[in-house]
Design an enzyme around this catalytic site. Structure first.
Site, short mmCIF file in Angstrom:
data_model
loop_
_atom_site.label_atom_id
_atom_site.label_comp_id
_atom_site.label_asym_id
_atom_site.label_seq_id
_atom_site.Cartn_x
_atom_site.Cartn_y
_atom_site.Cartn_z
N GLY A 171 24.60 49.79 -5.28
CA GLY A 171 25.42 50.76 -4.60
C GLY A 171 25.70 51.95 -5.50
N GLN B 258 30.62 59.01 -8.65
CA GLN B 258 29.76 58.65 -9.78
C GLN B 258 28.72 59.70 -10.09
OE1 GLN B 258 28.84 54.51 -8.18
NE2 GLN B 258 28.97 54.12 -10.37
N CYS C 151 28.40 47.89 -12.83
CA CYS C 151 28.60 49.20 -12.23
C CYS C 151 27.69 50.19 -12.95
CB CYS C 151 30.06 49.61 -12.40
SG CYS C 151 30.45 51.25 -11.75
N LEU C 152 27.07 51.09 -12.21
CA LEU C 152 26.16 52.06 -12.84
C LEU C 152 26.87 53.00 -13.79
CD1 LEU C 152 23.83 52.94 -9.82
CD2 LEU C 152 23.25 51.53 -11.81
N HIS D 159 33.62 47.10 -3.91
CA HIS D 159 33.42 47.84 -5.16
C HIS D 159 33.23 49.34 -4.89
CE1 HIS D 159 31.54 48.11 -9.35
NE2 HIS D 159 31.20 49.27 -8.81
N GLU D 160 32.36 49.65 -3.93
CA GLU D 160 32.04 51.08 -3.68
C GLU D 160 33.22 51.81 -3.03
OE1 GLU D 160 29.59 52.26 -5.21
OE2 GLU D 160 28.71 50.30 -5.63
N HIS E 245 35.67 52.85 -5.56
CA HIS E 245 35.27 54.07 -6.27
C HIS E 245 35.83 55.33 -5.60
CE1 HIS E 245 32.54 53.27 -9.59
NE2 HIS E 245 31.82 52.43 -8.87
NI NI Z 1 30.40 51.04 -9.52
#
Ligand code: NI
Length: 175
Positions: free
Chosen positions: A46, A51, A92-93, A134-135, A138
């Protein structure tokens, strides 16, 4: 389409409370296309707009489940959750190669708009439930590190500082 830079913790934009999208125009479509491409190249499950430095309530998810496929979620909200909180390893990226246990609901229902501005609903279990929570976090400036204990939080902060402290707070995924 283009591949976008992914912001790294503790970039301040990762703490933004994102604004809802109001116009479903070609600019939004381009943002979504670029986010999808960036997520795939980065091997992520995701990616959320903050981000990549965009403070809008937009996220894309693909858990690899062929039945569900790619999800593009605009202004998503969790309208229902069920089951007991369950801990699972999460990454997480914006925290490359860092994983920590986070408690999430095993099942959620989310309402969101698609790129055309049509409301839809998606139910997710297991990995998809985790990715949705999670997304969507964000988009409200909340990160997975917020759920882990102080000790592990400090460890992660130190790891990130050691790795990226002297560089700019982003990375560019490539094939
Ligand atoms: Ni993340």
């Amino acid at each position: 389409m283009s591949i976008l830079n992914i912001l790294l913790y503790p970039h301040p934009v990762l703490r933004s409370k994102c604004k809802p999208v109001e116009t479903f125009d070609t600019e939004l479509h381009q943002l979504l296309d670029n986010m999808v491409e960036t997520m795939y190249v980065a091997n992520g499950v995701g990616l959320a707009a903050p981000q990549i430095g965009v403070e809008l309530q937009v996220t894309v998810i693909d858990t690899g489940d062929e039945e569900v496929g790619l999800l593009e979620l605009v202004n998503p909200t969790i309208v229902e959750h069920s089951g007991e909180l369950q801990a699972g390893e999460e990454g997480c990226l914006s925290f490359p190669e860092i994983y920590a246990p986070v408690e999430r609901y095993p099942s959620v229902r989310v309402e969101a708009y698609n790129r055309k501005g049509e409301l839809f609903s998606v139910e997710g279990d297991e990995l998809l439930a985790v990715a949705l929570q999670h997304e969507i976090d964000h988009l409200h400036g909340k990160l997975f590190i917020d759920y882990v204990n102080r000790f592990r939080q400090n460890q992660i902060r130190k790891q990130m500082k050691k790795r990226y402290g002297k560089k700019e707070l982003f990375w560019t995924p490539s094939n």
